[in-house]
Every structure is written in C-alpha cells, then in structure tokens.
Design a protein around this motif. Structure first.
Motif, short mmCIF file in Angstrom:
data_model
loop_
_atom_site.label_atom_id
_atom_site.label_comp_id
_atom_site.label_asym_id
_atom_site.label_seq_id
_atom_site.Cartn_x
_atom_site.Cartn_y
_atom_site.Cartn_z
N UNK B 96 -2.81 -3.09 4.64
CA UNK B 96 -3.13 -2.90 3.14
C UNK B 96 -1.63 -2.02 2.38
N UNK B 97 -1.86 -0.91 3.54
CA UNK B 97 -0.42 0.23 3.04
C UNK B 97 0.91 -0.34 3.10
N UNK B 98 1.03 -1.57 3.86
CA UNK B 98 2.20 -2.58 3.97
C UNK B 98 1.93 -3.12 1.98
N UNK B 99 0.66 -3.97 1.72
CA UNK B 99 0.91 -4.14 0.37
C UNK B 99 1.11 -3.19 -0.77
N UNK B 100 0.82 -2.06 -0.32
CA UNK B 100 0.94 -1.09 -1.34
C UNK B 100 2.41 -0.06 -0.80
N UNK B 101 3.30 -0.79 -0.38
CA UNK B 101 4.34 -0.22 -0.40
C UNK B 101 5.19 -1.00 -0.79
N UNK B 102 4.85 -1.94 -1.74
CA UNK B 102 5.75 -3.36 -2.12
C UNK B 102 5.02 -2.98 -3.55
N UNK B 103 4.64 -1.88 -3.91
CA UNK B 103 3.85 -1.97 -5.54
C UNK B 103 4.55 -1.94 -7.09
N UNK B 104 6.13 -1.25 -6.14
CA UNK B 104 7.22 -1.42 -7.32
C UNK B 104 7.02 -2.80 -8.24
N UNK B 105 7.00 -4.27 -7.02
CA UNK B 105 7.50 -5.22 -6.82
C UNK B 105 6.17 -6.27 -6.85
N UNK B 106 5.25 -6.02 -6.90
CA UNK B 106 3.70 -7.30 -6.84
C UNK B 106 2.69 -7.06 -8.16
N UNK B 107 1.95 -7.67 -7.69
CA UNK B 107 0.81 -7.63 -9.31
C UNK B 107 -0.48 -6.74 -8.83
#
Lengths: 179, 179
Positions: B96-107
């Motif tokens: 989940x933190x990896x996903x949040x790391x991409x927060x600028x580029x995802x939904x």
DNA sequence: AGGCTCATGTAAACGGTTACATGATTAC
DNA sequence: GTAATCATGTAACCGTTTACATGAGCCT
C-alpha cells in the motif's frame, strides 16, 4: 508480481538505469520494499520482454555504459490496473516473536540481549525518519500530491517505530526481570 | 530456514499432525508467521529426512489416518542454535505504501477507498487482540514463562494495530481532502 | 444436493537470496 | 595499496504460492 510494480512506480518519476533504481531502493522506496541489484536487473529484463519498459543504452567514456529504462504505455496500463486491484494486508514474518513464543523452553538471557538490540535498532530508525521529516516535510500545508504520498510513508514509519520502541522497552523489562 | 523453526517451536508444546499445525498457524503463531498447509506438509517431509522430527502414523477408523510428529533431540538442538543466532529485523513489504508513493500519478479516489478498508481491517484486528488479551492474559503477575512470551506477541500486535489505526485515520483525511 | 471438516499429498511456477564474475576510476 | 563507486550481469538454490487431486463423514 510486486517488485515489478515498485520499479514501475520509480520509473514514473523519471527514466532510470538499473543501478540508479538500486540506489533508490536503498533509500526512500526501500524503507517499505527491499530489493537487491541482482533482482532488479533480472526484473528489468523480464519487464522489457513484456514490453512494460524500454531500455536505451547510453554510451559513456571512462565509465561502463548505462541502460536507461523508460516506462511504456503498456507499463503505465499495468500500473493503473495494479492500483485498481485491492491490496492485501502486509504478510507478517516476525522471527523474534516466534522465538519469544518458545520463551518457556529456551535461554532467556539470549532473548533479553536480542530485545535490547531491537530497541536500539528502532530508536536509530526513529531518529533517521524524524530527520528526514523535518528536512523535507516540515510544512504539511505546501505538499504536492506526490510529496503527500511519500509523507504518508514516512509518517507510518515514525508511528511504527514509536510503537516498537514502547514494546521493546516493556519486553526488556518483563523478560529481563526473571533472568 | 524459517518456517521449519516455527514448526519446531510449535512441536515443543506437544506432538502434532500436519493438519493440527495448519490449524495452529491460522491462529496464535499465524499472527506473526503465515503458512499454508501445502507448505507445512512439505516442510515436515524435509524435516523428517533431516531427522529433526519423527512422524508416527495413528490409525483411525472412519477418518483418514493422521501422522503425528514429535521433535527429536536433533530438532531440539536446531532450536537452541537458531535462538542463539541474532534475528534480522523484519523485512518490510508494504504494498500500500508503494501505491501511495505513486500518489501524484494515480487515481486518488481508489486509494482513499483502500485506506478506509485498511482502517477497518486494523480496527477489527485490535478488537480481536484485545478480546484474547482480556480472556487469557488479564493478570500479568501470574503468567508462566511460556505465557509471558505469548503475551508479548499479543502486546506488540495491539501496539502495532493502534499505530496503524492512527495512521490510516490521518491518511484518509489527508488523501481524501483533495479528491 | 451442496458445502464444510477432517486429512494428506504432488507439481509447476514464481519470487528472493547468495555466490560468483568483470573491470575501470576515484578517494584515502 | 585498499576500498569504494560506477555499472552490469549469470547460475544455483531455496522458499512461497497456486493449482490440482482424493475421499469419507456430517450438517442443513
């Protein structure tokens, strides 16, 4: 499929070589996803075969050539699909707790020493995280979207380390009292 | 070598069959070390070849036969040696933190939904842990050595869940505010 | 009739770790 | 001279996950 996603996420920022990705995984991303350079190079080959990334060799004099990878449209789609699928709660592997589970049957003094080492480890980590926090995320009101996500990683790190420090302190007391 | 150690620790309590070990790993030990039944059966065969455990077939009518495993002297030695070697800090894999790391580029909305689910998960876990705590470990002054170790597992569970709940609450606020 | 519990397994695929390999440049 | 940094890789092994497989008894 998991390391591949972490690599793709890192390539969203900008194109990087395997070596740069490795450096990256030693810091920032590496706090919540570990990867060795061997693993990264192998993954990059696979991802290149699948068309998720595209490597370009950059000739360098006086240094080995670099292969710089870009994320492709197909790779971008993989990221979106991955983000849309629910995340499993992290699978726990806490070896020290397995040892403590056997506390009735093993040497206590050894485990007290382990617990002290753990306490020191978490204290060091906390100091490190707090330093990064005050250097890069001092003012929460001015964070970009991207920074917000990374701030949250750090924030969980700090809260977790604090919890671990409390725990390790209690554990040293409790286990140490009967040695 | 890791699951094998967890199995040995469980066999220190008393002899068990693969099936019983599997049940065991769904509760107690399973909170800090996950294992599927396939993995357990395979490990038991290997450990039997190495002489760490010894299986005895128990004939049963109207039920499949059980193979009950005992820890051997050699297995006992393996446990002691393992306890004496330093434990690595747990390796983190926080998708989940990896996903949040991409927060600028995802939904963002997807991630807010994920975070809410996470919050609920940790709240449920906390309730469960607290129930076990008040049922089995209400009075800390009367714990046996064995219970002390297991209490500490639970205690870390509770502290971790509390930290995660605080974090997930903040994260929902922060990420949700900009959706 | 359908699904759960008891009870054990095999096989293939995937993921991760460790060891080995090369070779130039830069810093102490 | 020694170690670190830059830069990429192969091979073997081990551990984990997923899919497949069997079959009786019990409960609704």
């Amino acid at each position: 499929m998991a390391l591949s996603h972490a690599i793709l996420v890192s390539l969203l920022d900008r194109p990087r070589s395997g070596y740069e990705l490795g450096k990256r995984f030693e810091k920032t991303l590496g706090f919540f996803w570990k990867a060795s350079h061997q693993q990264i190079y192998q993954q990059l080959h696979k991802m290149s075969d699948s068309g998720w990334v595209k490597g370009e060799t950059v000739e360098q004099s006086e240094r080995p050539n670099r292969i710089v990878y870009n994320i492709t449209k197909a790779g971008r789609d993989v990221v979106d699909e991955w983000v849309a699928t629910p995340t499993d709660p992290p699978s726990v592997k806490e070896e020290l707790l397995v040892k403590l589970y056997a506390l009735g049957d093993v040497d206590r003094a050894t485990l007290v020493a382990e617990l002290r080492r753990r306490l020191a480890f978490h204290q060091d980590r906390l100091v490190l995280y707090q330093a990064i926090m005050s250097e890069y995320y001092a003012d929460l009101s001015v964070l970009t979207d991207q920074q917000q996500g990374r701030y949250l990683g750090l924030r969980l790190g700090i809260l977790s380390e604090q919890a671990s420090i409390v725990w390790a302190g209690e554990a040293v007391e409790l286990v140490g009292a009967r040695v």
